[in-house]
Design a protein around this motif. Structure first.
Motif, PDB file in Angstrom:
ATOM      1  N   PRO A   1     -16.815  27.856   2.250  1.00 48.79           N
ATOM      2  CA  PRO A   1     -17.809  29.026   1.888  1.00 48.79           C
ATOM      3  C   PRO A   1     -18.803  28.839   1.020  1.00 48.79           C
ATOM      4  N   MET A   2     -19.802  29.515   1.112  1.00 44.88           N
ATOM      5  CA  MET A   2     -21.043  29.334   0.265  1.00 44.88           C
ATOM      6  C   MET A   2     -20.861  29.212  -1.293  1.00 44.88           C
ATOM      7  N   ARG A   3     -19.827  30.173  -1.737  1.00 43.21           N
ATOM      8  CA  ARG A   3     -19.594  30.154  -2.993  1.00 43.21           C
ATOM      9  C   ARG A   3     -19.137  28.775  -3.530  1.00 43.21           C
ATOM     10  N   PHE A   4     -18.075  28.233  -2.780  1.00 45.65           N
ATOM     11  CA  PHE A   4     -17.562  26.704  -3.098  1.00 45.65           C
ATOM     12  C   PHE A   4     -18.606  25.937  -3.288  1.00 45.65           C
ATOM     13  N   ARG A   5     -19.411  26.004  -2.009  1.00 45.62           N
ATOM     14  CA  ARG A   5     -20.681  24.931  -1.888  1.00 45.62           C
ATOM     15  C   ARG A   5     -21.675  24.804  -3.288  1.00 45.62           C
ATOM     16  N   GLU A   6     -21.797  26.093  -3.413  1.00 40.37           N
ATOM     17  CA  GLU A   6     -22.507  26.326  -4.407  1.00 40.37           C
ATOM     18  C   GLU A   6     -22.260  25.765  -6.023  1.00 40.37           C
ATOM     19  N   GLU A   7     -20.930  26.048  -6.232  1.00 42.96           N
ATOM     20  CA  GLU A   7     -20.297  25.380  -7.530  1.00 42.96           C
ATOM     21  C   GLU A   7     -20.079  24.037  -7.255  1.00 42.96           C
ATOM     22  N   TYR A   8     -19.405  23.590  -6.262  1.00 40.74           N
ATOM     23  CA  TYR A   8     -18.925  22.128  -6.109  1.00 40.74           C
ATOM     24  C   TYR A   8     -19.140  21.276  -5.020  1.00 40.74           C
ATOM     25  N   GLY A   9     -20.413  21.858  -4.316  1.00 39.79           N
ATOM     26  CA  GLY A   9     -21.016  21.170  -3.260  1.00 39.79           C
ATOM     27  C   GLY A   9     -21.513  19.739  -3.811  1.00 39.79           C
ATOM     28  N   ALA A  10     -22.227  19.749  -4.718  1.00 37.23           N
ATOM     29  CA  ALA A  10     -22.798  18.515  -5.321  1.00 37.23           C
ATOM     30  C   ALA A  10     -21.881  17.512  -5.779  1.00 37.23           C
ATOM     31  N   SER A  11     -20.974  17.920  -6.495  1.00 38.67           N
ATOM     32  CA  SER A  11     -19.937  17.404  -7.058  1.00 38.67           C
ATOM     33  C   SER A  11     -18.985  16.646  -5.862  1.00 38.67           C
ATOM     34  N   ALA A  12     -18.593  17.367  -4.869  1.00 37.64           N
ATOM     35  CA  ALA A  12     -17.916  16.902  -3.805  1.00 37.64           C
ATOM     36  C   ALA A  12     -18.705  15.651  -3.035  1.00 37.64           C
ATOM     37  N   LEU A  13     -20.069  15.909  -2.871  1.00 37.04           N
ATOM     38  CA  LEU A  13     -20.663  14.825  -2.349  1.00 37.04           C
ATOM     39  C   LEU A  13     -20.827  13.713  -3.261  1.00 37.04           C
ATOM     40  N   GLN A  14     -20.836  13.772  -4.591  1.00 36.66           N
ATOM     41  CA  GLN A  14     -20.877  12.762  -5.569  1.00 36.66           C
ATOM     42  C   GLN A  14     -19.545  11.778  -5.213  1.00 36.66           C
ATOM     43  N   LEU A  15     -18.495  12.620  -5.251  1.00 41.23           N
ATOM     44  CA  LEU A  15     -17.099  12.215  -5.100  1.00 41.23           C
ATOM     45  C   LEU A  15     -16.998  11.266  -3.898  1.00 41.23           C
ATOM     46  N   PHE A  16     -17.447  11.751  -2.813  1.00 41.48           N
ATOM     47  CA  PHE A  16     -17.593  11.158  -1.447  1.00 41.48           C
ATOM     48  C   PHE A  16     -18.310   9.887  -1.709  1.00 41.48           C
ATOM     49  N   ARG A  17     -19.518  10.045  -2.205  1.00 44.97           N
ATOM     50  CA  ARG A  17     -20.202   8.743  -2.263  1.00 44.97           C
ATOM     51  C   ARG A  17     -19.570   7.711  -3.065  1.00 44.97           C
ATOM     52  N   ASP A  18     -19.139   8.249  -4.153  1.00 45.58           N
ATOM     53  CA  ASP A  18     -18.398   7.294  -5.186  1.00 45.58           C
ATOM     54  C   ASP A  18     -17.291   6.341  -4.318  1.00 45.58           C
TER      55      ASP A  18
END
Lengths: 147, 116
Positions: free
Chosen positions: A14-31
């Motif tokens: 959902p948009m709400r989750f992506r706004e809050e944690y989308g960047a962090s989730a992508l960062q974790l995926f990258r790591d």
């Protein structure tokens, strides 16, 4: 490439989750992608990612909005379920199925025959028979069912 | 209220509380810590991790730090999380419940090997 795929998959949240944690989730995926080397580890990594999506995407969609007033446990769950079903047009079939289940349970409770193998057709037939011949057949069948 | 959402405490949330019991960590470090403390059995994915973090933040069991320990030049900004006193109390209580269960399992000789 993997990162682009995951960034696209993040849109499932959902948009709400992506706004809050989308960047962090992508960062974790990258790591984690950076540390998982080799065919087996990469395969396991993608398996984890897919399993994680399968579990967390529905949960985030079902998560209660923070602005809504708080309510008690089971009532809150029922309210969410009804709201979601209404949104998906599944409320009418659910009510229909529930009515049949309640009808079956009521018959079982009142001793109407063959309720252990409840089917709407046979139960309706027996109900119509009961209407014509009184309760004697019902009590006979109950005896038969318990034998 | 935290009690409603986290009663019983989900496994992922408990692992995160345990990971934060030692030090303040960012998301990836929490994931690594959980993997380490479970001998690789639990690998939290991004969705599960941040979903649990969100729930724990809402319940005020953890908090996000305003200042970041690795806020050096050239490094990407990471969000660090800190275990609150309420989080520590809940983790302690959960650990005690598990210890009680372990005691029962030992008494009934269910566990074998190194655990006994």
């Amino acid at each position: 490439m993997s990162e682009k795929i995951y960034a696209w998959l993040l849109k499932l949240y959902p948009m709400r989750f992506r706004e809050e944690y989308g960047a962090s989730a992508l960062q974790l995926f990258r790591d984690r992608l950076g540390t998982e080397r080799g065919v087996f580890r990469r395969f396991r990594f993608w398996f984890d990612v897919i399993a994680d999506l399968a579990i967390s995407v529905p949960r985030e969609h079902w998560r209660r909005k923070p602005s809504a007033p708080a309510m008690g446990g089971s009532f809150r769950i029922s309210e969410e379920a009804v709201a979601a079903m209404t949104k998906r047009g599944a409320l009418a079939p659910a009510v229909f199925v529930s009515l049949f289940v309640v009808l079956g349970l009521t018959m079982a409770g009142s001793g109407i025959p063959n309720t252990c193998s409840f089917s709407p057709r046979t139960s309706l037939l027996r109900l119509s028979r009961l209407g014509t011949s009184g309760t004697s057949e019902g009590s006979k069948d109950v005896g038969g069912a318990t034998n | 209220m935290p009690k409603r959402k986290l009663d019983p405490l989900p496994s992922a949330a408990f692992h995160i509380l345990l990971a934060l019991a030692g030090e303040d960590l960012h998301g990836y470090a929490i994931m690594r810590q959980v993997e380490q403390q479970t001998d690789g059995r639990v690998r939290l994915g991004p969705g599960t991790l941040y979903g649990s973090i969100k729930t724990l933040l809402e319940a005020r069991l953890i908090e996000e730090l305003a200042e970041h320990p690795d806020g050096q030049l050239g490094m990407e900004r990471r969000r660090y999380y800190h275990l609150t006193s309420a989080g520590l109390t809940l983790a302690r209580s959960e650990a005690k419940n598990l210890a009680d269960l372990l005691r029962v399992a030992r008494a009934k000789r269910i566990l074998r090997g190194a655990h006994v």
